[in-house]
Each structure stands twice: as C-alpha cells, then as structure tokens.
Scaffold this motif. Sequence first.
Motif, PDB file in Angstrom:
ATOM      1  N   ASP A  46       0.844  -1.188   0.000  1.00 26.06           N
ATOM      2  CA  ASP A  46       0.000   0.000   0.000  1.00 26.06           C
ATOM      3  C   ASP A  46       0.883   1.243   0.000  1.00 26.06           C
ATOM      4  OD1 ASP A  46       0.660  -1.086   2.687  1.00 26.06           O
ATOM      5  OD2 ASP A  46      -0.191   0.796   3.393  1.00 26.06           O
ATOM      6  N   ASP A  49      -2.695   3.884   0.879  1.00 27.29           N
ATOM      7  CA  ASP A  49      -3.937   3.140   0.655  1.00 27.29           C
ATOM      8  C   ASP A  49      -3.656   2.098  -0.422  1.00 27.29           C
ATOM      9  OD1 ASP A  49      -6.549   2.449   1.108  1.00 27.29           O
ATOM     10  OD2 ASP A  49      -7.341   4.463   0.796  1.00 27.29           O
ATOM     11  N   THR A  54      -6.423  -2.250   1.376  1.00 26.72           N
ATOM     12  CA  THR A  54      -7.734  -2.199   0.735  1.00 26.72           C
ATOM     13  C   THR A  54      -8.368  -3.592   0.701  1.00 26.72           C
ATOM     14  OG1 THR A  54      -7.172  -0.272  -0.599  1.00 26.72           O
ATOM     15  CG2 THR A  54      -8.960  -1.663  -1.398  1.00 26.72           C
ATOM     16  N   ARG A 232     -11.929   8.426   6.694  1.00 29.55           N
ATOM     17  CA  ARG A 232     -10.658   8.583   5.996  1.00 29.55           C
ATOM     18  C   ARG A 232     -10.106   9.999   6.177  1.00 29.55           C
ATOM     19  NH1 ARG A 232      -9.891   3.993   3.180  1.00 29.55           N
ATOM     20  NH2 ARG A 232     -11.780   2.792   2.678  1.00 29.55           N
ATOM     21  N   GLN A 241      -2.768   8.368   8.826  1.00 31.10           N
ATOM     22  CA  GLN A 241      -2.585   8.091   7.403  1.00 31.10           C
ATOM     23  C   GLN A 241      -1.129   7.687   7.188  1.00 31.10           C
ATOM     24  OE1 GLN A 241      -5.005   7.930   5.394  1.00 31.10           O
ATOM     25  NE2 GLN A 241      -4.205   8.025   3.318  1.00 31.10           N
TER      26      GLN A 241
END
Length: 368
Positions: A46, A49, A54, A232, A241
């Motif tokens: 990732d 993301d 995912t 998010r 993040q």
Amino acid sequence: MPENTRRRRMAAMRGCDRVLSGNPPATMRELLARMEAAGDSDALPDFYDGGPVTALEERVAGLLGTEAAVFFPTGTMAQQVALRYGADRTGNPTVALHPLGHQELHERSAYSWVSGLRGVRPTTAPRNPTAGEIRALAEPVGTVVVELPLRDAGFVLPTWDELTAVAAACRDIGARLHLDGARIWESAPYLGHSFTEIAGLADSTYVSFYKTLNGISGAALTGSRDLASYARVWRHRYGGQVFQQWPAALAAMAGLDGELPRVPEYVRHARTVAAALAGLPGARVFPEPPHTHQFRLWLPHPAQALDEAALALAEEDKIWFAGGWRDTEVPGVAMAEVTVAGPGLEWTAADVAEVGARLIDRAGRHRP
C-alpha cells in the motif's frame, strides 16, 4: 507492569511445552512467515492506501455485512472517529458509555480530551446498559456505546434479545449505536448470530486485528459509505494516514484465515477449563460459564505469590498456567484473566485440576 517482568514472562511462556492461558509470543521471523503466507509477497504494498490494506478493508466489510470498512493503526483512533462522526451527524456531542468501558479505562478518555465530547453514564452496574436504561437517560445523547464483551466487568455479554432491545431503544431516542467490537469475533457464539447480524444492529462497529486474531496491530471501523468517507478524512487529521501498513494488514489477513475459524472451539473449551478451575480449593471463576473464551479467575493467594509460582512452574516444569495476577479488595485474594486459545485446547479438565493444584501449592510456598 515493569518491562523486565513482562519480558521474563514472555520468555518463560515461549519456553513452555504446555500453555493453558494465551498464546506464546511469536518471534519476528514467525510473524513474517505468517504474513508471507497470507498474501502475494511479490505484489506492490500500500502507498497510503491500496494493496493489502484495501483488500483487508473489503474482506472485513464483507464479514460484517457493512457498506464499507476503514483500516486504522489503532482502535483508540478508530473509536474517537466513530464518536466524532456521531456528534457531527446528530449535532449532539454527548456520548452514553460505561465507566468500565475501553474508552474510559484504556483510551484515557480520548473522546473527551482530544475530540471534545462529553460522556454520560447509562449505568454503573458491571454489565452493558439495558434498553430501559437507555430510554431513561436524563438528557439527549448522540451516540450510545456497547462493548462486546464488556472486558473490565469480566468479559460479559448481553443476550441477543437484550442487544436487539438496546438497538431499538437507541433508535427511539434518536441516538446512534456504536459497537466496541474489539472482541466481536468471540462474542458471536454466545449471541448465537452471525457477524453480519450483530453489526447490522449498529450504526458503526470497530474491530481489532490483534486481540484475538493474533495480528501485530491495527483495527477497522465499519459502517456506511458516508462514515467511511468521513473516517478517511479524520484518520488523516489524527495522524493515522501511514505511508505503508501492509505488515499489519497481512498479519490481520493471516488471523482471519487461521484463527477466526477456530474461535468457536476456543469458546466451547473455555467452559470446560472454567469448570475445572472452579473446582480448585478457594477458587472462583466469572462468568460461570464464560460468555467468550476469556474469563476471570480468583485464587486465595496474593498476586505476588501467584505470579512467582506461575513463573517457577513455567521455568522449571515448562508449563504455563496463567499470569498477570492482580490483588483485589479482599486481602489475600488475587485475580487473573484466563484466555483459552489454541494451546489450551490440548488441556483436559483433569489436566487443569492437576496443574492448578500444583500452582496453588507453589503459591503457598512463595507466599510472603
């Protein structure tokens, strides 16, 4: 717990041939091997993301039957975002939650200190709130939290009928229902319903990937697409993040593959173990029978004596019984949490009784 004590316990546990409570800690090499087996190690990771993160989100959303799931590095962060979402969507920053709940005892009331929300108590009884207590709240709330199971009350669960009544009561008062489902994996057998049915009662559900599934870290917040979009944004604002989280995601996938199918067996065998422990002199277990594969055990010795006896049993006889003993309000009586996982399945009731008697004998000799 002092770091040297923790490391001694982990080393002793790892060196044992038989383990009743918990899982021996894995080495980093062992963890890496599990991760490699859980995904395509030649695929790209990732990048903030995508990749295995995912894939994990999609799998968890499918398991819980929700529109979406969002990976978080910690459950503390995931739960803060869930409660903030409830406050923003309802316009009410007040949260009904239990004083023994994870948010208060283990997250240091982050929902209040960091997110500026305010908590009210639907009950102080050692169980989750009832529908009647939700309806009787003296003021409107934006979100009601139910922890499955309520760990610091002894890993206790409501019945399915009680949980569905609480969900209906939340709707009646215009509040969202958030499930602290860090241990939802072992709650399903007692509730007698699937993960999809359990999560379907709530507006949001948080799950952990390391408490039962033996991942290395991480959590997910599940619910609607709108919640996921909001989560998010706030995950980024809270510093979650992270550039690459594929090790945690692959370890979580390994847990879903290897541990999750075995959890119902752990729950069943915990009842056998608990019944055998309850037969030890002066012992008490709670709940009896256990609601999950975890429960509390009390023995009539000080915590220091029991911890020293458990370590001696491990280091000399290569048998791990249970550790982390805590003194209680009753002088000379200590309590520990027992977790029946894969290694504990090998123990018969007779094994538990025999080794328990040996632990108690050692504790008497170690007693200050």
